[in-house]
Design an enzyme around this catalytic site. Structure first.
Site, PDB file in Angstrom:
ATOM      1  N   THR A  83      57.865 -21.269-103.944  1.00 12.58           N
ATOM      2  CA  THR A  83      56.333 -20.028-104.296  1.00 12.58           C
ATOM      3  C   THR A  83      57.044 -18.369-103.271  1.00 12.58           C
ATOM      4  O   THR A  83      58.214 -18.883-103.694  1.00 12.58           O
ATOM      5  CB  THR A  83      54.889 -20.631-103.263  1.00 12.58           C
ATOM      6  OG1 THR A  83      53.944 -19.890-103.803  1.00 12.58           O
ATOM      7  CG2 THR A  83      55.140 -21.129-101.273  1.00 12.58           C
ATOM      8  N   LYS A  87      60.684 -17.469-106.173  1.00  5.55           N
ATOM      9  CA  LYS A  87      60.889 -17.139-107.180  1.00  5.55           C
ATOM     10  C   LYS A  87      62.135 -17.285-108.196  1.00  5.55           C
ATOM     11  O   LYS A  87      62.455 -18.538-109.481  1.00  5.55           O
ATOM     12  CB  LYS A  87      59.620 -17.354-107.992  1.00  5.55           C
ATOM     13  CG  LYS A  87      58.146 -18.182-107.392  1.00  5.55           C
ATOM     14  CD  LYS A  87      57.135 -17.891-108.197  1.00  5.55           C
ATOM     15  CE  LYS A  87      55.864 -18.649-107.739  1.00  5.55           C
ATOM     16  NZ  LYS A  87      54.881 -18.309-108.244  1.00  5.55           N
ATOM     17  N   GLY A 149      48.555  -5.105-110.689  1.00  7.14           N
ATOM     18  CA  GLY A 149      50.649  -5.972-109.986  1.00  7.14           C
ATOM     19  C   GLY A 149      50.975  -6.462-111.117  1.00  7.14           C
ATOM     20  O   GLY A 149      51.268  -6.492-112.408  1.00  7.14           O
ATOM     21  N   GLY A 274      41.545 -18.151-108.261  1.00  8.26           N
ATOM     22  CA  GLY A 274      43.089 -18.250-108.471  1.00  8.26           C
ATOM     23  C   GLY A 274      42.989 -19.951-108.017  1.00  8.26           C
ATOM     24  O   GLY A 274      44.455 -20.612-108.738  1.00  8.26           O
TER      25      GLY A 274
END
Ligand code: NAP
Length: 308
Positions: A83, A87, A149, A274
């Site tokens: 995470t 990544k 984002g 999420g």
């Protein structure tokens, strides 16, 4: 139910992730399938915590050291989830990559076979499965999306947005605090978007100039960004709220109402965090590692339990 006495070892690795919900999720998967497993958290120091002028190099070395130590100890009966912020670094250290990982240049799932490191990305499928569970396009036309984002999460969900068959997309607009990063992401993914008949923009003036109705807002920026009123103002300025049908925020696990959640309440629009994406991406990683698919109704129950 599968009977197996071997205890497999898994972990998630990232910076500042002491509160990750992945162990909880995989332990529920273990109960459902009967596969015995341990799932830990490897939480490394952030670059800012490292007092050196070579913060990023040291951070990456710490990461690589932790990955190789993990697989040396646990071998092929194990796997790692990757995470923030590793990544893309994880992508670079793999010997073998899935096609999705090659497109994204990022991985969130690692495993080891015959001493070689394998990588795949399950975030895209996790995101699109949850979005399609929650949103059904009732128009007969394709939908338009604004994505806030331009970091790793944005990158990992873009291809699945382009290829979404249940909710086909016409236009995607990327808005980011650092506009340059949004431009770079658009350049990198423009061809893939075009191949799927999607127009991808970082120039948000097109929304007004072409009078485009935005159907879905997606936030993939970190929770810090949600404290930034700027995003809310941009949204209110640019987008006719009467057309927005759904707001999806990739963040999860906080008790405070995020800015996007507030926006959804203010505008009286359906909203999702999420958590569902987290469960679905975990189920894909679980399948890669164990070869076992968890039934949909069990996954929905896991999401329900996590929300309690
Ligand atoms: P990342 O690569 O570090 O990207 C961070 C993004 O947030 C960038 O676009 C950055 O903008 C923006 N940002 C950070 N601070 C900001 C601020 N103060 N104001 C405005 N924008 C700001 O992180 P990531 O991997 O994309 O992850 C982003 C979020 O998605 C995290 O909250 C993560 O937990 C979540 N996520 C959820 C799932 C799930 O399964 N639900 C999966 C993956 C990620 P700049 O480029 O301008 O810095």
């Amino acid at each position: 139910m599968i009977k197996n006495d071997i205890i497999k070892n898994f972990s998630v690795i990232g910076c500042n992730i002491q509160y990750s919900r992945s162990p909880e999720i995989h332990k529920l998967f273990s109960k459902i399938t009967g596969i015995k497993l341990d799932y830990d958290i490897i939480s490394l120091a952030t670059a800012q915590d490292i007092k050196s002028s070579n913060q990023d190099i040291i951070k990456n070395k710490l990461f690589e050291g932790a990955v190789f130590k993990f697989f040396k100890k646990n071998g092929s009966n194990s796997g790692l989830n990757i995470t923030v912020p590793f990544k893309m670094r994880a992508f670079k250290i793999c010997d073998h990559l899935s096609n999705d990982a090659k497109i994204l240049q990022a991985v969130n799932t690692l495993w080891s076979k015959n001493g070689k490191l394998y990588g795949d990305s399950t975030d895209g499928i996790g995101f699109i499965t949850d979005l399609n569970d929650r949103f059904i396009n009732l128009k007969n036309t394709k939908i338009n999306i604004v994505l806030f984002g331009a970091g790793g999460a944005a990158r990992s969900i873009l291809p699945s947005i382009f290829k979404n068959k249940l909710n086909p997309v016409d236009n995607v607009f990327i808005i980011n605090r650092d506009k340059n990063k949004a431009d770079l992401l658009v350049n990198e993914f423009k061809k893939l978007a075009e191949t799927n008949k999607v127009s991808l923009y970082s120039d948000i003036s097109v929304i007004k100039n072409k009078n485009i109705n935005i159907d879905i807002l997606i936030n993939s920026a970190t929770d810090k960004a949600l404290l930034d009123n700027n995003l809310k103002n941009i949204t209110i300025d640019l987008i006719d709220k009467n057309n927005i049908k759904f707001i999806y925020d990739l963040s999860y696990g906080t008790n405070i109402k995020t800015k996007f959640c507030e926006l959804a309440y203010d505008f009286n629009i359906e909203f999702s965090d999420g958590l569902g994406m987290l469960v679905y991406q975990a189920a894909e990683s679980f399948y890669i590692w164990n070869g076992v698919r968890i039934p949909k109704e069990d996954l929905l129950e896991v999401i329900r339990q996590l929300k309690l």
